[in-house]
Design a protein around this motif. Structure first.
Motif, PDB file in Angstrom:
ATOM      1  N   GLN A 129       4.307   0.357  -4.948  1.00 47.83           N
ATOM      2  CA  GLN A 129       3.542  -0.455  -5.887  1.00 47.83           C
ATOM      3  C   GLN A 129       4.271  -1.747  -6.227  1.00 47.83           C
ATOM      4  N   SER A 130       5.580  -1.704  -6.323  1.00 44.25           N
ATOM      5  CA  SER A 130       6.319  -2.937  -6.609  1.00 44.25           C
ATOM      6  C   SER A 130       6.241  -3.905  -5.429  1.00 44.25           C
ATOM      7  N   VAL A 131       6.262  -3.362  -4.229  1.00 43.81           N
ATOM      8  CA  VAL A 131       6.126  -4.210  -3.035  1.00 43.81           C
ATOM      9  C   VAL A 131       4.741  -4.835  -2.977  1.00 43.81           C
ATOM     10  N   THR A 132       3.715  -4.038  -3.225  1.00 42.97           N
ATOM     11  CA  THR A 132       2.354  -4.587  -3.159  1.00 42.97           C
ATOM     12  C   THR A 132       2.060  -5.526  -4.326  1.00 42.97           C
ATOM     13  N   ALA A 133       2.766  -5.354  -5.441  1.00 45.74           N
ATOM     14  CA  ALA A 133       2.616  -6.314  -6.548  1.00 45.74           C
ATOM     15  C   ALA A 133       3.118  -7.679  -6.103  1.00 45.74           C
ATOM     16  N   GLY A 134       4.197  -7.687  -5.356  1.00 45.71           N
ATOM     17  CA  GLY A 134       4.681  -8.951  -4.804  1.00 45.71           C
ATOM     18  C   GLY A 134       3.723  -9.513  -3.768  1.00 45.71           C
ATOM     19  N   MET A 135       3.086  -8.629  -3.015  1.00 49.59           N
ATOM     20  CA  MET A 135       2.111  -9.084  -2.008  1.00 49.59           C
ATOM     21  C   MET A 135       0.891  -9.735  -2.655  1.00 49.59           C
ATOM     22  N   LEU A 136       0.594  -9.351  -3.903  1.00 47.49           N
ATOM     23  CA  LEU A 136      -0.524  -9.972  -4.620  1.00 47.49           C
ATOM     24  C   LEU A 136      -0.338 -11.483  -4.709  1.00 47.49           C
ATOM     25  N   LEU A 137       0.902 -11.914  -4.753  1.00 48.11           N
ATOM     26  CA  LEU A 137       1.209 -13.338  -4.888  1.00 48.11           C
ATOM     27  C   LEU A 137       1.119 -14.094  -3.575  1.00 48.11           C
ATOM     28  N   THR A 138       1.237 -13.395  -2.464  1.00 53.05           N
ATOM     29  CA  THR A 138       1.360 -14.087  -1.185  1.00 53.05           C
ATOM     30  C   THR A 138       0.330 -13.731  -0.136  1.00 53.05           C
ATOM     31  N   SER A 139      -0.453 -12.675  -0.354  1.00 50.27           N
ATOM     32  CA  SER A 139      -1.332 -12.204   0.706  1.00 50.27           C
ATOM     33  C   SER A 139      -2.711 -11.864   0.167  1.00 50.27           C
ATOM     34  N   SER A 140      -3.704 -12.054   1.007  1.00 52.52           N
ATOM     35  CA  SER A 140      -5.061 -11.684   0.616  1.00 52.52           C
ATOM     36  C   SER A 140      -5.249 -10.160   0.652  1.00 52.52           C
ATOM     37  N   HIS A 141      -4.365  -9.460   1.353  1.00 47.24           N
ATOM     38  CA  HIS A 141      -4.448  -8.001   1.434  1.00 47.24           C
ATOM     39  C   HIS A 141      -3.706  -7.318   0.290  1.00 47.24           C
ATOM     40  N   GLY A 142      -2.970  -8.097  -0.493  1.00 47.27           N
ATOM     41  CA  GLY A 142      -2.163  -7.533  -1.564  1.00 47.27           C
ATOM     42  C   GLY A 142      -2.968  -6.752  -2.580  1.00 47.27           C
ATOM     43  N   TYR A 143      -4.130  -7.273  -2.973  1.00 54.72           N
ATOM     44  CA  TYR A 143      -4.937  -6.587  -3.984  1.00 54.72           C
ATOM     45  C   TYR A 143      -5.392  -5.221  -3.484  1.00 54.72           C
ATOM     46  N   LEU A 144      -5.900  -5.177  -2.264  1.00 52.59           N
ATOM     47  CA  LEU A 144      -6.393  -3.916  -1.716  1.00 52.59           C
ATOM     48  C   LEU A 144      -5.266  -2.887  -1.615  1.00 52.59           C
ATOM     49  N   MET A 145      -4.117  -3.313  -1.132  1.00 50.69           N
ATOM     50  CA  MET A 145      -2.983  -2.397  -0.984  1.00 50.69           C
ATOM     51  C   MET A 145      -2.518  -1.896  -2.362  1.00 50.69           C
ATOM     52  N   HIS A 146      -2.477  -2.787  -3.348  1.00 50.77           N
ATOM     53  CA  HIS A 146      -2.041  -2.405  -4.683  1.00 50.77           C
ATOM     54  C   HIS A 146      -3.056  -1.451  -5.328  1.00 50.77           C
ATOM     55  N   ASP A 147      -4.330  -1.712  -5.080  1.00 51.27           N
ATOM     56  CA  ASP A 147      -5.388  -0.852  -5.626  1.00 51.27           C
ATOM     57  C   ASP A 147      -5.314   0.552  -5.028  1.00 51.27           C
ATOM     58  N   ILE A 148      -5.176   0.636  -3.729  1.00 49.07           N
ATOM     59  CA  ILE A 148      -5.052   1.943  -3.071  1.00 49.07           C
ATOM     60  C   ILE A 148      -3.769   2.645  -3.531  1.00 49.07           C
ATOM     61  N   GLY A 149      -2.692   1.880  -3.591  1.00 49.01           N
ATOM     62  CA  GLY A 149      -1.410   2.442  -4.030  1.00 49.01           C
ATOM     63  C   GLY A 149      -1.462   2.983  -5.447  1.00 49.01           C
ATOM     64  N   SER A 150      -2.267   2.336  -6.306  1.00 50.37           N
ATOM     65  CA  SER A 150      -2.358   2.819  -7.693  1.00 50.37           C
ATOM     66  C   SER A 150      -2.988   4.203  -7.747  1.00 50.37           C
ATOM     67  N   LYS A 151      -3.960   4.431  -6.897  1.00 48.56           N
ATOM     68  CA  LYS A 151      -4.609   5.748  -6.858  1.00 48.56           C
ATOM     69  C   LYS A 151      -3.651   6.813  -6.318  1.00 48.56           C
TER      70      LYS A 151
END
Length: 134
Positions: free
Chosen positions: A29-51
Motif C-alpha cells: 500500500q505504501s508503494v502504490t500510494a507513491g504510484m498515485l503520484l506518478t502513474s495512471s495505474h496507481g489508483y487502481l493498484m491502491h484500491d485493490i491493495g486496500s481490499k
C-alpha cells in the motif's frame, strides 16, 4: 517447563503467516500510494491493495483467535489484532473520504505496528504457551 501443544504450535505458525501477510500488504500500500503520484495505474493498484489489506487484517484476527483458543495462551494477540482491524477500518474510511492528512500518517503508523507485531511473532521467546492450570 511445559511444551506447547501441537494445536498451539500450528496456531502460532498461522499467526506468523497472517502477520507477515498483513505487513506485506501494508508495504504494498505504501508503494502504490507513491504510484498515485506518478502513474495512471496507481489508483487502481491502491484500491485493490486496500481490499487485500483489509482482508489480511481480518485474517490476522482469525489467526490470533485460533492461536489463543486451542492452547489456552494469552488473549493479548487477539486484542492486538482486533485493535489493528479497528485501525484498518479507520484507514479505509479516511481513504474513501479523501482525507490524506490523516490517511497517510495512519498508514505509516499501521505499517510500523504491523512490523513490530511481525518481529514479536518471529521472536522464538514468544512461542505460545499453554495456560497454567491448578
Amino acid at each position: 517447563m511445559t511444551r506447547p501443544t501441537a494445536a498451539a504450535q500450528g496456531g502460532g505458525t498461522f499467526l506468523k503467516t497472517a502477520t507477515a501477510l498483513q505487513t506485506l500488504t501494508l508495504f504494498f500500500q505504501s508503494v502504490t500510494a507513491g504510484m498515485l503520484l506518478t502513474s495512471s495505474h496507481g489508483y487502481l493498484m491502491h484500491d485493490i491493495g486496500s481490499k487485500v489489506m483489509y482482508a489480511a487484517a481480518m485474517l490476522y484476527v482469525v489467526a490470533a483467535f485460533l492461536a489463543w483458543r486451542p492452547g489456552g495462551g494469552s488473549p493479548r494477540p487477539v486484542l492486538y489484532a482486533t485493535g489493528f482491524l479497528l485501525l484498518a477500518s479507520a484507514q479505509v474510511a479516511l481513504g474513501v473520504a479523501h482525507v490524506p492528512s490523516l490517511h497517510v500518517p495512519l498508514g505509516v503508523v499501521m505499517f510500523a505496528l504491523s512490523t513490530l507485531a511481525l518481529a514479536r511473532a518471529l521472536d522464538p521467546r514468544s512461542l505460545p504457551r499453554p495456560a497454567v492450570r491448578p
